[in-house]
Design a protein around this motif. Structure first.
Motif, PDB file in Angstrom:
ATOM      1  N   ASN A  98       0.824  -1.208   0.000  1.00  0.00           N
ATOM      2  CA  ASN A  98       0.000   0.000   0.000  1.00  0.00           C
ATOM      3  C   ASN A  98       0.855   1.254   0.000  1.00  0.00           C
ATOM      4  OD1 ASN A  98      -3.156  -0.201   0.393  1.00  0.00           O
ATOM      5  ND2 ASN A  98      -2.238  -2.021   1.278  1.00  0.00           N
ATOM      6  N   THR A  99       1.981   1.199   0.666  1.00  0.00           N
ATOM      7  CA  THR A  99       2.892   2.335   0.705  1.00  0.00           C
ATOM      8  C   THR A  99       3.539   2.563  -0.650  1.00  0.00           C
ATOM      9  OG1 THR A  99       3.285   1.940   3.048  1.00  0.00           O
ATOM     10  CG2 THR A  99       4.915   3.271   1.918  1.00  0.00           C
ATOM     11  N   SER A 100       3.545   1.552  -1.478  1.00  0.00           N
ATOM     12  CA  SER A 100       4.110   1.650  -2.823  1.00  0.00           C
ATOM     13  C   SER A 100       3.061   2.004  -3.876  1.00  0.00           C
ATOM     14  CB  SER A 100       4.787   0.325  -3.200  1.00  0.00           C
ATOM     15  OG  SER A 100       5.809   0.025  -2.285  1.00  0.00           O
ATOM     16  N   THR A 101       1.838   2.309  -3.443  1.00  0.00           N
ATOM     17  CA  THR A 101       0.773   2.654  -4.389  1.00  0.00           C
ATOM     18  C   THR A 101       1.157   3.872  -5.207  1.00  0.00           C
ATOM     19  OG1 THR A 101      -0.912   1.738  -2.937  1.00  0.00           O
ATOM     20  CG2 THR A 101      -1.658   3.303  -4.599  1.00  0.00           C
ATOM     21  N   TYR A 102       1.678   4.898  -4.537  1.00  0.00           N
ATOM     22  CA  TYR A 102       2.121   6.113  -5.220  1.00  0.00           C
ATOM     23  C   TYR A 102       3.638   6.185  -5.109  1.00  0.00           C
ATOM     24  CZ  TYR A 102      -2.650   7.577  -3.804  1.00  0.00           C
ATOM     25  OH  TYR A 102      -3.982   7.659  -3.555  1.00  0.00           O
ATOM     26  N   GLN A 103       4.300   6.542  -6.183  1.00  0.00           N
ATOM     27  CA  GLN A 103       5.734   6.799  -6.113  1.00  0.00           C
ATOM     28  C   GLN A 103       5.984   7.900  -5.083  1.00  0.00           C
ATOM     29  OE1 GLN A 103       8.579   5.576  -7.858  1.00  0.00           O
ATOM     30  NE2 GLN A 103       7.161   3.910  -8.290  1.00  0.00           N
ATOM     31  N   ARG A 104       7.022   7.746  -4.315  1.00  0.00           N
ATOM     32  CA  ARG A 104       7.484   8.723  -3.326  1.00  0.00           C
ATOM     33  C   ARG A 104       6.539   8.915  -2.137  1.00  0.00           C
ATOM     34  NH1 ARG A 104       8.649   9.821  -8.210  1.00  0.00           N
ATOM     35  NH2 ARG A 104       7.047  11.337  -8.628  1.00  0.00           N
ATOM     36  N   LEU A 105       5.611   8.000  -1.921  1.00  0.00           N
ATOM     37  CA  LEU A 105       4.777   8.020  -0.709  1.00  0.00           C
ATOM     38  C   LEU A 105       5.568   7.485   0.482  1.00  0.00           C
ATOM     39  CD1 LEU A 105       2.146   8.266   0.940  1.00  0.00           C
ATOM     40  CD2 LEU A 105       1.446   6.061  -0.026  1.00  0.00           C
ATOM     41  N   ALA A 106       6.452   6.551   0.231  1.00  0.00           N
ATOM     42  CA  ALA A 106       7.176   5.869   1.307  1.00  0.00           C
ATOM     43  C   ALA A 106       7.887   6.836   2.245  1.00  0.00           C
ATOM     44  CB  ALA A 106       8.178   4.882   0.720  1.00  0.00           C
ATOM     45  N   ALA A 107       8.468   7.882   1.701  1.00  0.00           N
ATOM     46  CA  ALA A 107       9.246   8.805   2.531  1.00  0.00           C
ATOM     47  C   ALA A 107       8.402   9.509   3.585  1.00  0.00           C
ATOM     48  CB  ALA A 107       9.936   9.838   1.646  1.00  0.00           C
ATOM     49  N   SER A 108       7.105   9.609   3.362  1.00  0.00           N
ATOM     50  CA  SER A 108       6.267  10.314   4.331  1.00  0.00           C
ATOM     51  C   SER A 108       5.215   9.428   4.994  1.00  0.00           C
ATOM     52  CB  SER A 108       5.581  11.509   3.654  1.00  0.00           C
ATOM     53  OG  SER A 108       4.778  11.078   2.584  1.00  0.00           O
ATOM     54  N   ILE A 109       5.295   8.114   4.810  1.00  0.00           N
ATOM     55  CA  ILE A 109       4.246   7.240   5.341  1.00  0.00           C
ATOM     56  C   ILE A 109       4.118   7.331   6.861  1.00  0.00           C
ATOM     57  CG2 ILE A 109       5.625   5.123   5.512  1.00  0.00           C
ATOM     58  CD1 ILE A 109       1.923   5.397   4.432  1.00  0.00           C
ATOM     59  N   GLY A 110       5.219   7.510   7.563  1.00  0.00           N
ATOM     60  CA  GLY A 110       5.158   7.630   9.023  1.00  0.00           C
ATOM     61  C   GLY A 110       4.321   8.821   9.470  1.00  0.00           C
ATOM     62  N   THR A 111       4.412   9.922   8.744  1.00  0.00           N
ATOM     63  CA  THR A 111       3.608  11.106   9.049  1.00  0.00           C
ATOM     64  C   THR A 111       2.182  10.921   8.566  1.00  0.00           C
ATOM     65  OG1 THR A 111       5.589  12.470   8.822  1.00  0.00           O
ATOM     66  CG2 THR A 111       3.474  13.620   8.766  1.00  0.00           C
ATOM     67  N   VAL A 112       2.020  10.321   7.382  1.00  0.00           N
ATOM     68  CA  VAL A 112       0.693  10.116   6.815  1.00  0.00           C
ATOM     69  C   VAL A 112      -0.187   9.308   7.761  1.00  0.00           C
ATOM     70  CG1 VAL A 112      -0.580   8.963   4.945  1.00  0.00           C
ATOM     71  CG2 VAL A 112       1.405  10.398   4.406  1.00  0.00           C
ATOM     72  N   ILE A 113       0.339   8.214   8.307  1.00  0.00           N
ATOM     73  CA  ILE A 113      -0.525   7.361   9.135  1.00  0.00           C
ATOM     74  C   ILE A 113      -0.856   7.979  10.492  1.00  0.00           C
ATOM     75  CG2 ILE A 113       0.144   5.215   8.006  1.00  0.00           C
ATOM     76  CD1 ILE A 113       1.745   4.582  10.565  1.00  0.00           C
ATOM     77  N   GLN A 114      -0.267   9.113  10.793  1.00  0.00           N
ATOM     78  CA  GLN A 114      -0.600   9.822  12.033  1.00  0.00           C
ATOM     79  C   GLN A 114      -1.674  10.891  11.820  1.00  0.00           C
ATOM     80  OE1 GLN A 114       2.901  11.245  14.097  1.00  0.00           O
ATOM     81  NE2 GLN A 114       4.024   9.409  13.535  1.00  0.00           N
TER      82      GLN A 114
END
Length: 187
Positions: A98-114
């Motif tokens: 799921n974190t790989s759904t969008y390119q370059r989402l991975a770098a901010s996933i920790g903030t996104v899930i908060q």
């Protein structure tokens, strides 16, 4: 959890336009697409976008909400069929995908899930539950935290993204992590 107020019809329409435009652009160009481009595609002003989604991460969380809800629901549904370690493995793989759904989402996933969306809250609660279950069963070391899960998912997703590896490699990388956090019998 964020309780969204009931929106006026025009505000709800704007929200839907923003989410639709964002989803399309994130899929096409990646999670770091300029938000001005999202507003333009949605046919609204940038101030309207920021009124609904004050940060990029809030917009990413909103576009990921249904996927995250589905991930948590799927994890809970299969739980009786899997041993604790296997359940953690499946969860981490799905979160990395799921974190790989969008390119370059991975770098901010920790903030996104908060961000507090129902989906973000659901995957966080499910991750904590699986971690506690794994630790209680003696399958996962006691010093492992949910934040460790997020760091690993971030690292795996960034690695897949940067080296162009197929998503099928996610399972291998999750296995490497789990071998490091599992409790093994001394030799």
């Amino acid at each position: 959890m964020i309780d969204e107020p009931v929106l006026r019809a025009d505000a709800q329409k704007n929200r839907e336009l923003i989410l639709s435009a964002a989803e399309a652009l994130f899929m096409e160009k990646g999670a770091d697409v300029p938000l001005e481009e999202v507003a333009k595609r949605a046919g609204i002003g940038i101030a309207t976008l920021y009124r609904r989604f004050p940060t990029r991460e809030a917009l990413l969380a909103a576009t990921s909400n249904e996927r995250f809800l589905t991930l948590a629901e799927t994890s809970r549904a299969r739980d009786p069929d899997l041993a604790p370690g296997e359940a953690v493995r499946a969860y981490l793989e799905e979160l990395a995908r799921n974190t790989s759904t969008y390119q370059r989402l991975a770098a901010s996933i920790g903030t996104v899930i908060q961000c507090g969306t129902p989906g973000c809250n659901a995957i966080t609660a499910e991750g904590h539950r699986l971690l506690q279950r794994g630790q209680a069963a003696g399958a996962i070391r006691r010093d492992v935290t949910y934040e460790d899960f997020i760091y690993v998912v971030t690292a795996i997703s960034i690695a897949i993204e940067h080296d162009g590896s197929p998503k099928s490699r996610i399972g291998h990388l999750v296995d490497l992590f789990l071998n490091g956090i599992s409790i093994t019998a001394p030799d």
